[in-house]
Design a protein around this motif. Sequence first.
Motif, short mmCIF file in Angstrom:
data_model
loop_
_atom_site.label_atom_id
_atom_site.label_comp_id
_atom_site.label_asym_id
_atom_site.label_seq_id
_atom_site.Cartn_x
_atom_site.Cartn_y
_atom_site.Cartn_z
N ASP A 91 85.96 92.00 86.25
CA ASP A 91 86.68 93.28 86.29
C ASP A 91 86.35 94.04 87.57
O ASP A 91 86.77 95.18 87.76
CB ASP A 91 86.33 94.12 85.06
CG ASP A 91 84.84 94.36 84.90
OD1 ASP A 91 84.05 93.85 85.73
OD2 ASP A 91 84.45 95.05 83.94
N LYS A 92 85.59 93.39 88.45
CA LYS A 92 85.23 93.95 89.76
C LYS A 92 84.89 92.79 90.70
O LYS A 92 84.90 91.63 90.28
CB LYS A 92 84.08 94.94 89.65
CG LYS A 92 82.82 94.40 88.96
CD LYS A 92 81.74 95.44 88.84
CE LYS A 92 81.61 95.88 87.40
NZ LYS A 92 80.52 96.78 87.13
N GLU A 93 84.58 93.09 91.92
CA GLU A 93 84.23 92.07 92.90
C GLU A 93 83.02 91.27 92.40
O GLU A 93 82.10 91.83 91.79
CB GLU A 93 83.96 92.77 94.23
CG GLU A 93 83.91 91.87 95.44
CD GLU A 93 82.50 91.45 95.79
OE1 GLU A 93 82.35 90.34 96.29
OE2 GLU A 93 81.57 92.21 95.52
N THR A 96 79.36 92.38 93.23
CA THR A 96 79.05 93.62 92.52
C THR A 96 78.79 93.34 91.05
O THR A 96 77.84 93.86 90.46
CB THR A 96 80.21 94.63 92.67
OG1 THR A 96 80.44 94.85 94.06
CG2 THR A 96 79.89 95.95 91.99
N PHE A 97 79.62 92.49 90.45
CA PHE A 97 79.47 92.13 89.04
C PHE A 97 78.07 91.54 88.77
O PHE A 97 77.37 91.95 87.85
CB PHE A 97 80.55 91.13 88.64
CG PHE A 97 80.39 90.58 87.24
CD1 PHE A 97 80.83 91.30 86.15
CD2 PHE A 97 79.79 89.34 87.02
CE1 PHE A 97 80.69 90.80 84.85
CE2 PHE A 97 79.63 88.84 85.74
CZ PHE A 97 80.08 89.57 84.66
N VAL A 98 77.67 90.57 89.59
CA VAL A 98 76.37 89.91 89.38
C VAL A 98 75.23 90.89 89.62
O VAL A 98 74.31 91.00 88.80
CB VAL A 98 76.23 88.66 90.29
CG1 VAL A 98 74.82 88.07 90.18
CG2 VAL A 98 77.27 87.61 89.92
N ASN A 99 75.30 91.65 90.72
CA ASN A 99 74.23 92.62 91.01
C ASN A 99 74.12 93.68 89.92
O ASN A 99 73.01 94.06 89.53
CB ASN A 99 74.45 93.26 92.38
CG ASN A 99 74.15 92.29 93.51
OD1 ASN A 99 73.30 91.41 93.39
ND2 ASN A 99 74.88 92.43 94.60
N PHE A 127 74.87 82.53 93.46
CA PHE A 127 73.65 83.35 93.46
C PHE A 127 72.68 82.78 92.44
O PHE A 127 73.10 82.35 91.36
CB PHE A 127 73.95 84.81 93.09
CG PHE A 127 74.85 85.51 94.05
CD1 PHE A 127 74.44 85.77 95.35
CD2 PHE A 127 76.11 85.93 93.66
CE1 PHE A 127 75.27 86.43 96.24
CE2 PHE A 127 76.95 86.59 94.53
CZ PHE A 127 76.54 86.84 95.83
N GLU A 128 71.40 82.81 92.77
CA GLU A 128 70.37 82.30 91.86
C GLU A 128 69.36 83.41 91.56
O GLU A 128 68.90 84.10 92.47
CB GLU A 128 69.67 81.11 92.52
CG GLU A 128 68.54 80.54 91.68
CD GLU A 128 67.87 79.37 92.38
OE1 GLU A 128 68.54 78.34 92.59
OE2 GLU A 128 66.69 79.51 92.74
N GLN A 152 87.04 84.30 87.40
CA GLN A 152 86.05 84.21 86.32
C GLN A 152 84.65 84.11 86.92
O GLN A 152 84.45 83.43 87.93
CB GLN A 152 86.29 82.95 85.47
CG GLN A 152 87.66 82.85 84.86
CD GLN A 152 87.80 83.72 83.63
OE1 GLN A 152 86.89 83.85 82.83
NE2 GLN A 152 88.97 84.32 83.47
N ALA A 153 83.71 84.78 86.31
CA ALA A 153 82.30 84.65 86.68
C ALA A 153 81.68 83.63 85.73
O ALA A 153 81.79 83.76 84.51
CB ALA A 153 81.58 85.98 86.56
#
Length: 182
Positions: A91-93, A96-99, A127-128, A152-153
Motif C-alpha cells: 500500500d506504499k513504496e 518504506t513498507f519494510v522499514n 532486504f535482510e 506484492q511484498a
Amino acid sequence: MNKILKGSVIALIVIICLMFIASGVSAQGSSNNDTTIETLSKGGLSITYPSNWGASQATSNYSIMSISKLDSIDAAGVGQVNINFEKKALDKEFNTFVNDTYKQMQYDSSFKLVSSGDSVVAGKPAFEYVYTSTDNGIEREHKAVWFEKGGQAYVMMYSAPLDQFEANLYVFDYILSDIQIT
C-alpha cells in the motif's frame, strides 16, 4: 625378481588402501540417502527443501506456505524450527513498507535487531533482517529476507529457539539460494 616381488607387495597394499578409502566414502554417502529433496510450490514461489522438513501450520494471516523441521512440530501443527513464506499487497513504496514494519516492531521490548542490510533473492534486490524476540519465555532468533514482485511484498522468515538457530540455518540458506519466483 626381488624388485618385482617388492613392487607387487606395494601395489597390493595401495590397492587395499584404496578399497578401504572407497568403502568409507561409500558408507558416508549412504548415510545421507535417507534425506531426499522435496518441492513445494504455492503463492508464486517454488522451493526445494530436505525431507526431514515438511509442511506445517503458520501463525500469520499473510502466510502462503510454511515448513518446519519435522521433529519440532507441536500438537497444534506449528513448528518451533520453521520457515514461513508470506505475501502482502503493497500500500506504499516497498522500502518504506519494510522499514515501517521494523520500526513498529521496535516498540516491542522483546524485539532486538541484530543486523539489517541488502540481499538478493532469485536475482531480485532484497532486504535482510536478523533479530531476536521472546515469546512465552522462549527466546528465538529470526532471519527475514524481503523482496518485491508485482506490487506484492514477500518475506521468507526463518525462526528457531536460540539454541537451534545456527544448526538449522543451512536449510534457510539452501532454500534462499534455490527459490523460484513465478
